[in-house]
Design a protein around this motif. Structure first.
Motif, PDB file in Angstrom:
ATOM      1  N   ARG A  88     -19.666  49.211 151.094  1.00  0.00           N
ATOM      2  CA  ARG A  88     -18.231  49.094 151.343  1.00  0.00           C
ATOM      3  C   ARG A  88     -17.690  47.873 150.632  1.00  0.00           C
ATOM      4  O   ARG A  88     -18.204  46.769 150.793  1.00  0.00           O
ATOM      5  CB  ARG A  88     -17.925  48.991 152.844  1.00  0.00           C
ATOM      6  CG  ARG A  88     -16.408  48.973 153.128  1.00  0.00           C
ATOM      7  CD  ARG A  88     -16.113  48.866 154.597  1.00  0.00           C
ATOM      8  NE  ARG A  88     -16.492  47.570 155.158  1.00  0.00           N
ATOM      9  CZ  ARG A  88     -15.800  46.431 154.972  1.00  0.00           C
ATOM     10  NH1 ARG A  88     -14.703  46.432 154.231  1.00  0.00           N
ATOM     11  NH2 ARG A  88     -16.214  45.306 155.533  1.00  0.00           N
ATOM     12  N   LEU A  89     -16.651  48.071 149.844  1.00  0.00           N
ATOM     13  CA  LEU A  89     -16.015  46.967 149.136  1.00  0.00           C
ATOM     14  C   LEU A  89     -15.196  46.128 150.110  1.00  0.00           C
ATOM     15  O   LEU A  89     -14.797  46.618 151.173  1.00  0.00           O
ATOM     16  CB  LEU A  89     -15.105  47.493 148.031  1.00  0.00           C
ATOM     17  CG  LEU A  89     -15.754  47.873 146.696  1.00  0.00           C
ATOM     18  CD1 LEU A  89     -16.672  49.085 146.855  1.00  0.00           C
ATOM     19  CD2 LEU A  89     -14.675  48.179 145.656  1.00  0.00           C
ATOM     20  N   ILE A  93     -15.516  54.596 142.900  1.00  0.00           N
ATOM     21  CA  ILE A  93     -15.365  54.344 144.333  1.00  0.00           C
ATOM     22  C   ILE A  93     -14.617  55.488 144.997  1.00  0.00           C
ATOM     23  O   ILE A  93     -13.940  56.280 144.334  1.00  0.00           O
ATOM     24  CB  ILE A  93     -14.619  53.014 144.613  1.00  0.00           C
ATOM     25  CG1 ILE A  93     -13.147  53.122 144.153  1.00  0.00           C
ATOM     26  CG2 ILE A  93     -15.318  51.839 143.956  1.00  0.00           C
ATOM     27  CD1 ILE A  93     -12.287  51.953 144.617  1.00  0.00           C
ATOM     28  N   GLU A  94     -14.764  55.551 146.308  1.00  0.00           N
ATOM     29  CA  GLU A  94     -14.037  56.519 147.133  1.00  0.00           C
ATOM     30  C   GLU A  94     -13.222  55.730 148.157  1.00  0.00           C
ATOM     31  O   GLU A  94     -13.754  54.848 148.836  1.00  0.00           O
ATOM     32  CB  GLU A  94     -15.012  57.443 147.850  1.00  0.00           C
ATOM     33  CG  GLU A  94     -14.346  58.425 148.807  1.00  0.00           C
ATOM     34  CD  GLU A  94     -15.359  59.219 149.619  1.00  0.00           C
ATOM     35  OE1 GLU A  94     -14.933  60.165 150.298  1.00  0.00           O
ATOM     36  OE2 GLU A  94     -16.562  58.868 149.581  1.00  0.00           O
ATOM     37  N   ARG A  95     -11.940  56.029 148.248  1.00  0.00           N
ATOM     38  CA  ARG A  95     -11.056  55.331 149.184  1.00  0.00           C
ATOM     39  C   ARG A  95     -10.896  56.195 150.437  1.00  0.00           C
ATOM     40  O   ARG A  95     -10.470  57.345 150.357  1.00  0.00           O
ATOM     41  CB  ARG A  95      -9.708  55.055 148.531  1.00  0.00           C
ATOM     42  CG  ARG A  95      -9.848  54.329 147.213  1.00  0.00           C
ATOM     43  CD  ARG A  95      -8.509  54.143 146.517  1.00  0.00           C
ATOM     44  NE  ARG A  95      -7.764  53.014 147.076  1.00  0.00           N
ATOM     45  CZ  ARG A  95      -6.531  52.697 146.720  1.00  0.00           C
ATOM     46  NH1 ARG A  95      -5.879  53.445 145.825  1.00  0.00           N
ATOM     47  NH2 ARG A  95      -5.917  51.644 147.245  1.00  0.00           N
ATOM     48  N   SER A 146     -12.887  51.160 151.064  1.00  0.00           N
ATOM     49  CA  SER A 146     -13.352  51.767 149.818  1.00  0.00           C
ATOM     50  C   SER A 146     -14.859  51.609 149.705  1.00  0.00           C
ATOM     51  O   SER A 146     -15.416  50.555 150.039  1.00  0.00           O
ATOM     52  CB  SER A 146     -12.665  51.114 148.612  1.00  0.00           C
ATOM     53  OG  SER A 146     -11.262  51.319 148.669  1.00  0.00           O
ATOM     54  N   VAL A 174     -18.584  52.558 147.344  1.00  0.00           N
ATOM     55  CA  VAL A 174     -19.174  52.943 146.066  1.00  0.00           C
ATOM     56  C   VAL A 174     -19.703  54.363 146.175  1.00  0.00           C
ATOM     57  O   VAL A 174     -20.399  54.721 147.135  1.00  0.00           O
ATOM     58  CB  VAL A 174     -20.323  51.984 145.678  1.00  0.00           C
ATOM     59  CG1 VAL A 174     -20.948  52.420 144.346  1.00  0.00           C
ATOM     60  CG2 VAL A 174     -19.818  50.554 145.592  1.00  0.00           C
ATOM     61  N   TRP A 218     -23.759  46.244 143.878  1.00  0.00           N
ATOM     62  CA  TRP A 218     -23.120  47.027 144.936  1.00  0.00           C
ATOM     63  C   TRP A 218     -23.600  48.466 144.801  1.00  0.00           C
ATOM     64  O   TRP A 218     -23.086  49.223 143.972  1.00  0.00           O
ATOM     65  CB  TRP A 218     -21.593  46.955 144.816  1.00  0.00           C
ATOM     66  CG  TRP A 218     -21.027  45.621 145.214  1.00  0.00           C
ATOM     67  CD1 TRP A 218     -21.704  44.562 145.714  1.00  0.00           C
ATOM     68  CD2 TRP A 218     -19.649  45.218 145.139  1.00  0.00           C
ATOM     69  NE1 TRP A 218     -20.849  43.515 145.970  1.00  0.00           N
ATOM     70  CE2 TRP A 218     -19.580  43.880 145.631  1.00  0.00           C
ATOM     71  CE3 TRP A 218     -18.479  45.842 144.730  1.00  0.00           C
ATOM     72  CZ2 TRP A 218     -18.388  43.172 145.712  1.00  0.00           C
ATOM     73  CZ3 TRP A 218     -17.282  45.137 144.799  1.00  0.00           C
ATOM     74  CH2 TRP A 218     -17.227  43.823 145.289  1.00  0.00           C
ATOM     75  N   ILE A 269     -20.846  47.217 140.421  1.00  0.00           N
ATOM     76  CA  ILE A 269     -21.319  48.567 140.740  1.00  0.00           C
ATOM     77  C   ILE A 269     -22.359  49.023 139.723  1.00  0.00           C
ATOM     78  O   ILE A 269     -23.439  49.502 140.084  1.00  0.00           O
ATOM     79  CB  ILE A 269     -20.135  49.556 140.792  1.00  0.00           C
ATOM     80  CG1 ILE A 269     -19.218  49.228 141.983  1.00  0.00           C
ATOM     81  CG2 ILE A 269     -20.643  50.991 140.896  1.00  0.00           C
ATOM     82  CD1 ILE A 269     -17.926  50.030 142.005  1.00  0.00           C
TER      83      ILE A 269
END
Length: 250
Positions: free
Chosen positions: A38-39, A69-71, A77, A79, A33, A28
């Protein structure tokens, strides 16, 4: 299983958890990324690292807590776009804000006009009917994206040198900080929906949420400049740091 075997297993799990955190964080921060990426799903990461899904879940939770990150439920998840911070009670250069994000800063003047002050200008800078101003609009970039749109008025009675400055290569804020001392400033902060002009300047859809910071600076009662800085609301935040007064309350 012996106590030593249990401890060894726990240490292996912990080190693997930290390895996952470190490797994702590195991708990241390096830009591999980028924001919005999207992870891989947790099951994919568990298979990749040869570990339990619980280990991956703990790593993702740690990354979310640090703001990387945001879930999203059922979506995965992603970035997060990093947030720039401005100090509410300080006057900082936009270049410093951008470089604080690890981005390359670039400035572009959009327009410059020297003219007689309008009624709106006179109200903002407390000018006489014969007052004159330099009006500058400019774009500040973070990498390839517009970071901030600047609209500025400079009082020529307070800063006559501005009549000769084109601001083609130097941002007005940076130039003023070098040229003119100031003794007082006031901030006004508000949330707005982008109109057509702002949307075009920031390359965003009309109606997008924006954060506007308006500031006036003065020297011994004479207003020097008024600036209106418009940021995309999802990528900027303001921070105030202060100490308690004798009458302060929690």
């Amino acid at each position: 299983m012996t106590v030593s075997q249990t401890i060894a297993g726990a240490n292996t799990e912990l080190s693997l958890h930290q390895r996952i955190v470190n490797e994702i964080e590195g991708r990241i921060l390096s830009g591999e990324w980028p924001p919005g990426h999207r992870l891989p799903f947790e099951l994919e990461l568990a298979e990749q690292y040869g570990c339990s899904r619980m280990t991956v879940n703990k790593a993702m939770a740690q990354l979310a807590r640090t703001g990387l990150i945001e879930r999203r439920k059922k979506s995965g998840s992603f970035v997060i776009q990093p947030h720039a911070q401005s100090a509410v009670l300080e006057i900082s250069e936009i270049k410093q804000e951008v470089e604080g994000l690890g981005k390359t800063y670039r400035y572009k003047r959009a327009s410059r006009e020297m003219r007689k002050a309008t009624s709106d200008d006179r109200a903002l800078l407390d000018l006489s009917a014969s007052g004159k101003v330099v009006e500058v609009t400019a774009l500040h970039y973070a990498g390839e994206r517009v970071f901030c749109f600047e609209e500025r008025l400079i009082n020529l009675a307070a800063v006559p040198e501005a009549a000769e400055e084109t601001f083609a290569d130097t941002a007005p804020g940076s130039w003023l900080l070098q040229q003119v001392p100031w003794s007082a400033a006031e901030h006004k902060i508000k949330a707005v929906a982008a109109d057509d002009d702002i949307a075009s300047a920031l390359s965003i859809p009309p109606g997008s949420a924006c954060l506007v910071v308006e500031r006036r600076t003065s020297m011994q009662g004479t207003f020097i400049t008024h600036v209106r800085l418009t940021y995309l609301g999802s990528s900027h935040e303001l921070v105030a740091r202060f100490t308690p007064s004798q009458t302060g309350q929690i």
